[in-house]
Scaffold this motif. Structure first.
Motif, PDB file in Angstrom:
ATOM      1  N   GLY A 177       6.931  -4.756  -4.841  1.00  0.00           N
ATOM      2  CA  GLY A 177       7.235  -5.874  -3.917  1.00  0.00           C
ATOM      3  C   GLY A 177       6.307  -6.893  -3.982  1.00  0.00           C
ATOM      4  N   ASN A 209       8.596  -8.380  -8.299  1.00  0.00           N
ATOM      5  CA  ASN A 209       9.621  -9.009  -7.489  1.00  0.00           C
ATOM      6  C   ASN A 209      10.593  -9.663  -8.138  1.00  0.00           C
ATOM      7  OD1 ASN A 209       9.460  -7.475  -5.862  1.00  0.00           O
ATOM      8  ND2 ASN A 209       9.249  -9.048  -3.895  1.00  0.00           N
ATOM      9  N   THR A 239      12.871 -14.991  -4.691  1.00  0.00           N
ATOM     10  CA  THR A 239      12.718 -14.652  -3.840  1.00  0.00           C
ATOM     11  C   THR A 239      11.573 -15.183  -3.195  1.00  0.00           C
ATOM     12  OG1 THR A 239      12.153 -12.254  -3.693  1.00  0.00           O
ATOM     13  CG2 THR A 239      13.670 -12.747  -2.095  1.00  0.00           C
ATOM     14  N   ARG A 299      -1.217 -19.141  -7.579  1.00  0.00           N
ATOM     15  CA  ARG A 299      -2.313 -17.442  -7.800  1.00  0.00           C
ATOM     16  C   ARG A 299      -2.583 -17.814  -9.299  1.00  0.00           C
ATOM     17  NH1 ARG A 299      -1.890 -17.308  -3.321  1.00  0.00           N
ATOM     18  NH2 ARG A 299      -1.182 -15.525  -1.734  1.00  0.00           N
ATOM     19  N   LEU A 325       7.316 -17.767   4.998  1.00  0.00           N
ATOM     20  CA  LEU A 325       6.242 -17.002   4.012  1.00  0.00           C
ATOM     21  C   LEU A 325       5.154 -16.177   5.187  1.00  0.00           C
ATOM     22  CD1 LEU A 325       4.112 -18.447   1.810  1.00  0.00           C
ATOM     23  CD2 LEU A 325       2.938 -19.980   3.771  1.00  0.00           C
ATOM     24  N   PRO A 326       4.407 -14.833   4.226  1.00  0.00           N
ATOM     25  CA  PRO A 326       3.954 -13.875   4.998  1.00  0.00           C
ATOM     26  C   PRO A 326       3.203 -14.483   5.830  1.00  0.00           C
ATOM     27  CG  PRO A 326       4.335 -12.983   2.816  1.00  0.00           C
ATOM     28  CD  PRO A 326       4.827 -14.517   3.248  1.00  0.00           C
ATOM     29  N   ASP A 332      -0.847 -15.582   4.334  1.00  0.00           N
ATOM     30  CA  ASP A 332      -1.227 -15.835   2.421  1.00  0.00           C
ATOM     31  C   ASP A 332      -1.487 -16.644   2.670  1.00  0.00           C
ATOM     32  OD1 ASP A 332       1.918 -14.443   0.895  1.00  0.00           O
ATOM     33  OD2 ASP A 332       0.748 -16.423   0.620  1.00  0.00           O
TER      34      ASP A 332
HETATM   35  N1  UDP Z   1       5.977 -13.646  -3.420  1.00  0.00           N
HETATM   36  C1  UDP Z   1       7.064 -14.259  -3.795  1.00  0.00           C
HETATM   37  N2  UDP Z   1       7.720 -13.496  -3.595  1.00  0.00           N
HETATM   38  C2  UDP Z   1       7.968 -12.431  -3.444  1.00  0.00           C
HETATM   39  C3  UDP Z   1       7.000 -11.733  -4.162  1.00  0.00           C
HETATM   40  C4  UDP Z   1       5.546 -11.994  -3.200  1.00  0.00           C
HETATM   41  O1  UDP Z   1       7.264 -15.528  -2.906  1.00  0.00           O
HETATM   42  O2  UDP Z   1       8.935 -11.664  -3.837  1.00  0.00           O
HETATM   43  C5  UDP Z   1       4.609 -14.759  -2.913  1.00  0.00           C
HETATM   44  C6  UDP Z   1       3.980 -14.113  -1.803  1.00  0.00           C
HETATM   45  O3  UDP Z   1       3.837 -14.930  -0.098  1.00  0.00           O
HETATM   46  C7  UDP Z   1       2.180 -14.647  -1.970  1.00  0.00           C
HETATM   47  C8  UDP Z   1       2.604 -14.967  -3.883  1.00  0.00           C
HETATM   48  O4  UDP Z   1       4.042 -14.794  -3.862  1.00  0.00           O
HETATM   49  O5  UDP Z   1       2.208 -16.346  -1.809  1.00  0.00           O
HETATM   50  C9  UDP Z   1       1.352 -13.466  -4.608  1.00  0.00           C
HETATM   51  O6  UDP Z   1       2.465 -11.967  -4.039  1.00  0.00           O
HETATM   52  P1  UDP Z   1       2.034 -10.709  -4.785  1.00  0.00           P
HETATM   53  O7  UDP Z   1       2.271 -10.141  -3.477  1.00  0.00           O
HETATM   54  O8  UDP Z   1       1.841 -10.759  -5.861  1.00  0.00           O
HETATM   55  O9  UDP Z   1       0.225 -11.238  -3.869  1.00  0.00           O
HETATM   56  P2  UDP Z   1      -0.784 -11.429  -3.427  1.00  0.00           P
HETATM   57  O10 UDP Z   1      -1.537 -12.596  -4.144  1.00  0.00           O
HETATM   58  O11 UDP Z   1      -0.307 -12.191  -2.429  1.00  0.00           O
HETATM   59  O12 UDP Z   1      -2.111  -9.754  -3.145  1.00  0.00           O
END
Ligand code: UDP
Length: 315
Positions: A180, A185, A197, A206, A265-266, A269
């Motif tokens: 995930g 992904n 996605t 990041r 966006l979750p 985030d």
């Molecule tokens: N994200 C995305 N698409 C995906 C999975 C994650 O755009 O299919 C985004 C997520 O919203 C975040 C970033 O990628 O901004 C990193 O997400 P991840 O879950 O890998 O790590 P996090 O930094 O959130 O712990």
């Protein structure tokens, strides 16, 4: 000198890479996890190793193992998108840390706790009640923060040799195909020709570190730092990329025809997460991340290509 080393959470992505590295160095390794070893593509396929033991145990319950060092990587997996495990997450980080620290104390062992870079996400200047309240997504970070406090308390009250590493976004071969996280992904979507996605507009950033760089940093923190160096220390790769840049890079490296789609966006985030690794550079014996995103992605793509060629099923 051969040591007896316990890896709590040794069946996970980081844990399995660490177990193999420690075995390579000639140590005796006790891998402790709730998950069966069949979940680890590294350990499952490894020929029987005389110095490797697997113990099925949930560290929220007390345990005792004779040992010289403990790495605590235990954490419920996929907790960010599987909201079913908030209680277990807090238990593993609080009760689990207490049990690990009690073992370290009894054994006079050095313990390294794997905290997380997302601990920095809280905004302390915003005092609106709803922003200070612990949302489900923040539970992992709050658990890590409680665990860090527990390690500090055991250091100061009982003299336990405890260290804290804050681990930033890490990727590499042998990640779970259903993990995930964004790197796995995007690669799997690109290789399958599915839509990529991006959550939100993709402007969030990041800094991604390759698994081998993390393992090197953790081992150095355990072995090559002064006795009074406890951390916390950030271990990551400071080169920052937006999620949209990552998507374009994955499409280009795989030659995929996948289209980019945007999903909501979750909540919570973070807009940016970049690791400041100046302390690690100074204290971890010349440690420096060596593998940059393009090379790391190529290795990870090769791994997932192989997994998908077997029908997406890890042997
Ligand atoms: N994200 C995305 N698409 C995906 C999975 C994650 O755009 O299919 C985004 C997520 O919203 C975040 C970033 O990628 O901004 C990193 O997400 P991840 O879950 O890998 O790590 P996090 O930094 O959130 O712990």
């Amino acid at each position: 000198m051969q040591k007896r080393i316990v890896v709590l959470g040794g069946v996970g992505f980081i844990g399995t890479h660490l177990c193999l590295r420690l075995l390579d160095e000639g140590h005796e390794v006790f891998c402790v996890d709730t998950r069966d070893i069949a979940n680890s593509p590294l350990l499952r396929d490894m020929p029987p190793h005389p110095e490797f033991r697997y113990v099925r145990h949930n560290i929220v319950h007390q345990f005792g193992i004779r040992c010289d060092e403990i790495y605590n990587l235990a954490s419920p997996s996929r907790v960010r998108y599987n909201k079913a495990l908030p209680v277990e997450t807090l238990k593993v980080n609080t009760l689990g840390s207490i049990n690990a620290l009690d073992t370290a104390r009894a054994e006079h062992a050095r313990i390294l706790f794997a905290s997380a870079g997302n601990i920095y996400a809280a905004n302390c200047r915003d005092t609106a009640e709803e922003s200070g309240f612990c949302t489900t997504r923040r539970i992992l970070a709050e658990g890590k923060r409680a665990a860090e406090a527990m390690h500090r308390a055991y250091q100061s009250e009982f003299g336990v040799d405890a260290r804290i590493a804050r681990i930033f976004n890490t990727y590499g071969p042998k990640m779970d195909i259903n993990d995930g996280r964004v790197v796995s992904n995007f690669i799997v979507q690109a290789l399958r020709g599915d839509n990529i996605t991006i959550y939100g507009d993709g402007g969030q950033s990041r800094s991604f570190q390759y698994i081998d760089d993390l393992i090197e940093g953790m081992v150095r923190m355990m072995d090559d730092t002064p006795d009074d160096f406890t951390g916390p220390v950030n271990i990551g790769n400071p080169n920052e990329f937006t999620i949209a840049e990552l998507a374009r890079e994955v499409i280009s490296l795989t030659g995929s025809k996948s289209k980019i789609v945007h999903l909501p966006l979750p909540a919570d985030d973070p807009q940016q997460r970049q690791s400041d690794i100046s302390l690690a550079r100074n204290m971890l014996g010349g440690w420096e991340p060596k593998i940059q995103l393009r090379d790391g992605l190529l290795k990870t793509i090769a791994y997932f290509e192989e997994v998908l060629s077997r029908g997406g099923i890890r042997r």
